[in-house]
Design an enzyme around this catalytic site. Structure first.
Site, PDB file in Angstrom:
ATOM      1  N   SER A 179       0.797  -1.228   0.000  1.00 47.24           N
ATOM      2  CA  SER A 179       0.000   0.000   0.000  1.00 47.24           C
ATOM      3  C   SER A 179       0.827   1.274   0.000  1.00 47.24           C
ATOM      4  O   SER A 179       0.395   2.282  -0.546  1.00 47.24           O
ATOM      5  CB  SER A 179      -0.929   0.008   1.212  1.00 47.24           C
ATOM      6  OG  SER A 179      -0.186  -0.026   2.412  1.00 47.24           O
ATOM      7  N   HIS A 207      -5.012  -3.192  -2.876  1.00 47.05           N
ATOM      8  CA  HIS A 207      -4.626  -2.202  -3.888  1.00 47.05           C
ATOM      9  C   HIS A 207      -4.505  -2.805  -5.285  1.00 47.05           C
ATOM     10  O   HIS A 207      -4.061  -2.144  -6.212  1.00 47.05           O
ATOM     11  CB  HIS A 207      -3.326  -1.509  -3.466  1.00 47.05           C
ATOM     12  CG  HIS A 207      -3.527  -0.712  -2.223  1.00 47.05           C
ATOM     13  ND1 HIS A 207      -3.975   0.591  -2.233  1.00 47.05           N
ATOM     14  CD2 HIS A 207      -3.407  -1.062  -0.915  1.00 47.05           C
ATOM     15  CE1 HIS A 207      -4.106   1.017  -0.990  1.00 47.05           C
ATOM     16  NE2 HIS A 207      -3.767   0.039  -0.167  1.00 47.05           N
ATOM     17  N   LYS A 238     -11.696   0.797  -2.567  1.00 46.24           N
ATOM     18  CA  LYS A 238     -10.605   1.498  -3.261  1.00 46.24           C
ATOM     19  C   LYS A 238     -10.967   1.543  -4.758  1.00 46.24           C
ATOM     20  O   LYS A 238     -11.846   2.307  -5.135  1.00 46.24           O
ATOM     21  CB  LYS A 238      -9.275   0.813  -2.947  1.00 46.24           C
ATOM     22  CG  LYS A 238      -8.999   0.806  -1.431  1.00 46.24           C
ATOM     23  CD  LYS A 238      -7.630   0.323  -1.075  1.00 46.24           C
ATOM     24  CE  LYS A 238      -7.471  -0.028   0.384  1.00 46.24           C
ATOM     25  NZ  LYS A 238      -7.661   1.057   1.346  1.00 46.24           N
TER      26      LYS A 238
HETATM   27  C1  LIG Z   1      -3.190  -3.354   2.193  1.00 47.62           C
HETATM   28  C2  LIG Z   1      -4.427  -2.923   2.896  1.00 47.62           C
HETATM   29  N1  LIG Z   1      -5.191  -3.864   3.483  1.00 47.62           N
HETATM   30  C3  LIG Z   1      -6.317  -3.523   4.129  1.00 47.62           C
HETATM   31  C4  LIG Z   1      -6.735  -2.227   4.208  1.00 47.62           C
HETATM   32  C5  LIG Z   1      -7.992  -1.912   4.948  1.00 47.62           C
HETATM   33  O1  LIG Z   1      -9.067  -1.836   4.085  1.00 47.62           O
HETATM   34  P1  LIG Z   1     -10.348  -0.957   4.446  1.00 47.62           P
HETATM   35  O2  LIG Z   1     -10.011   0.447   4.089  1.00 47.62           O
HETATM   36  O3  LIG Z   1     -11.443  -1.534   3.630  1.00 47.62           O
HETATM   37  O4  LIG Z   1     -10.563  -1.116   5.915  1.00 47.62           O
HETATM   38  C6  LIG Z   1      -5.970  -1.212   3.600  1.00 47.62           C
HETATM   39  C7  LIG Z   1      -6.327   0.214   3.610  1.00 47.62           C
HETATM   40  O5  LIG Z   1      -7.282   0.746   3.915  1.00 47.62           O
HETATM   41  C8  LIG Z   1      -4.796  -1.578   2.932  1.00 47.62           C
HETATM   42  O6  LIG Z   1      -4.037  -0.658   2.359  1.00 47.62           O
END
Ligand SMILES: Cc1ncc(COP(=O)(O)O)c(C=O)c1O
Length: 392
Positions: A179, A207, A238
């Site tokens: 990320s 992502h 996203k």
């Molecule tokens: C790699 C990764 N996993 C999980 C999440 C969490 O997802 P959510 O925003 O749906 O809680 C994020 C960012 O938000 C992320 O960048």
């Protein structure tokens, strides 16, 4: 006394350059945001395909509210399991090419819950050093022993797998696209090691969903590894432009999570409008593959442009282009100066990234126009001329 200790904690954050504040956006999520009454070009969004405001999603949400109402009323296992949850899960399984899928309220909840459901005391989780906070917290909640391997380092992963032979279960967990660095995990190598040492693989496609693979199903799909990865999770918030998250895998995995995963069991089900938006988003990206092409064209244009200006960027692997600044304070100053010139690039500091690697996390969208990117490059050039000292 209590208040004094909290003030002291906040002060310590401020003096370390790590104090965080919310910034208010006053219009829709798009390539141009209204921040404090000023238009700024948005290079800080994970809305990679630019569909967060698409009329197809909005119409689907409105229809769902008209038909099914607003709230889901209870958790999935009580009375909140509605037609649209199951419809979306069937759609997700088709999209990901898996037997089954299960929807979660967020990616954060999915990661914490899945890891705690898959591993427990006596098991070993092998986790990439740069994995997201939600994965780290999932490892902690599981009470399994967690062995962190250097970022993308297959030799270290193998050494750790050898040490974990005694464990009842071994779970390797990695993001497919990281990320904050935007680079790709060596998934094929990870899967081969997992098979050699009898480990499960869990891949976070937060992502990558919508962006990678011929249909946007992600990096696992791009390499044809779907049958060899036990858990694929991703978010709906996203590139898919809505909210929530999913897990895709076998029927047994789905059943296990419904029975064991606390962040699935003990929470109110997502409302119908969110489900309808996600279904509409999956349909939309299947109908309009050119969105992904535009996204990659924009990524190439910005990445080449920044490199031409002398910014040190890794080779392009994803729409996440980090420019490493180093210390947190310089990074935030750089970000603030960009914002003052109409370019919104969020600075990212510890604990999100390791100390000394604070960065401008530039993200690209399919809906950026050439002029947006050209303007950003002009501003980056100006900034480099005037504030080059802030860069490492
Ligand atoms: C790699 C990764 N996993 C999980 C999440 C969490 O997802 P959510 O925003 O749906 O809680 C994020 C960012 O938000 C992320 O960048």
């Amino acid at each position: 006394m209590v208040a004094a200790s909290i003030h002291a904690e906040l002060e310590a954050l401020r003096s370390a350059g790590l104090y965080r504040e919310l910034r208010r956006v006053e219009n829709q999520q798009g390539p141009v945001l209204l921040v404090a009454g000023r238009e700024v070009i948005n290079f800080s969004s994970n809305n990679y395909l630019g569909i967060a405001n698409h009329p197809a999603l909005a119409e689907a949400a409105k229809r769902a509210i008209d038909h099914y109402g607003c709230g889901s009323g209870a958790s999935r296992l009580i009375s909140g399991n509605m037609t649209l949850h199951e419809e979306l899960e069937n759609r997700l399984a088709l999209f990901k090419g898996t037997e089954a899928a299960l929807v979660f309220n967020s990616g954060f909840q999915a990661n914490t819950g899945i890891l705690a459901a898959l591993a427990r005391e006596g098991d070993v989780i092998l986790s990439d050093q740069l994995n997201h906070a939600s994965i780290i917290d999932g490892c902690r909640l599981s009470r399994a022993q967690t062995r962190v391997y250097d970022h993308g380092d297959l030799d270290q992963l193998e050494a750790n797998l050898k040490k974990a032979q005694h464990a009842a279960r071994r779970v390797i967990v990695t993001e497919s696209i990281f990320s904050m660095d935007g680079d790709e995990a060596p998934l094929t190598g990870i899967v081969e090691l997992a098979e050699r040492y009898d480990a499960m693989v869990m891949v976070d496609e937060a992502h990558a969903t919508g962006v990678f693979g011929s249909t946007g199903a992600g990096v696992v799909s791009k390499y044809g590894l779907g049958d060899r990865v036990f858990v694929q999770m991703g978010t709906l918030g996203k590139a898919l432009g809505g909210f929530g998250a999913y897990v895709a895998g076998s029927r047994a995995l789905r059943e296990l999570l419904i029975n064991r995963c606390r962040s699935f069991i003990f929470t109110t089900a997502l409302p119908p409008a969110i489900m309808a938006m996600a279904i509409a988003a999956i349909d939309l990206i299947a109908r309009e593959p050119e969105r992904r092409e535009r996204l990659w064209a924009n990524c190439r244009f910005l990445s080449h442009g920044l490199k031409r200006l002398g910014f040190r960027l890794n080779d392009l692997q994803s729409p996440i282009l980090p420019v490493i600044v180093g210390d947190a304070e310089s990074c935030m100053q750089f970000s603030q100066k960009l914002l003052e010139r109409g370019v919104f690039v969020q600075g990212i500091r510890p604990p999100t990234v390791p100390p000394g690697t604070s960065r401008l996390r530039i993200t690209v969208m399919a809906t950026h126009e050439r002029e947006h990117i050209e303007r950003a490059l002009e501003v980056f050039q100006e900034m480099k001329n005037q504030n080059g000292g802030l860069l490492r």
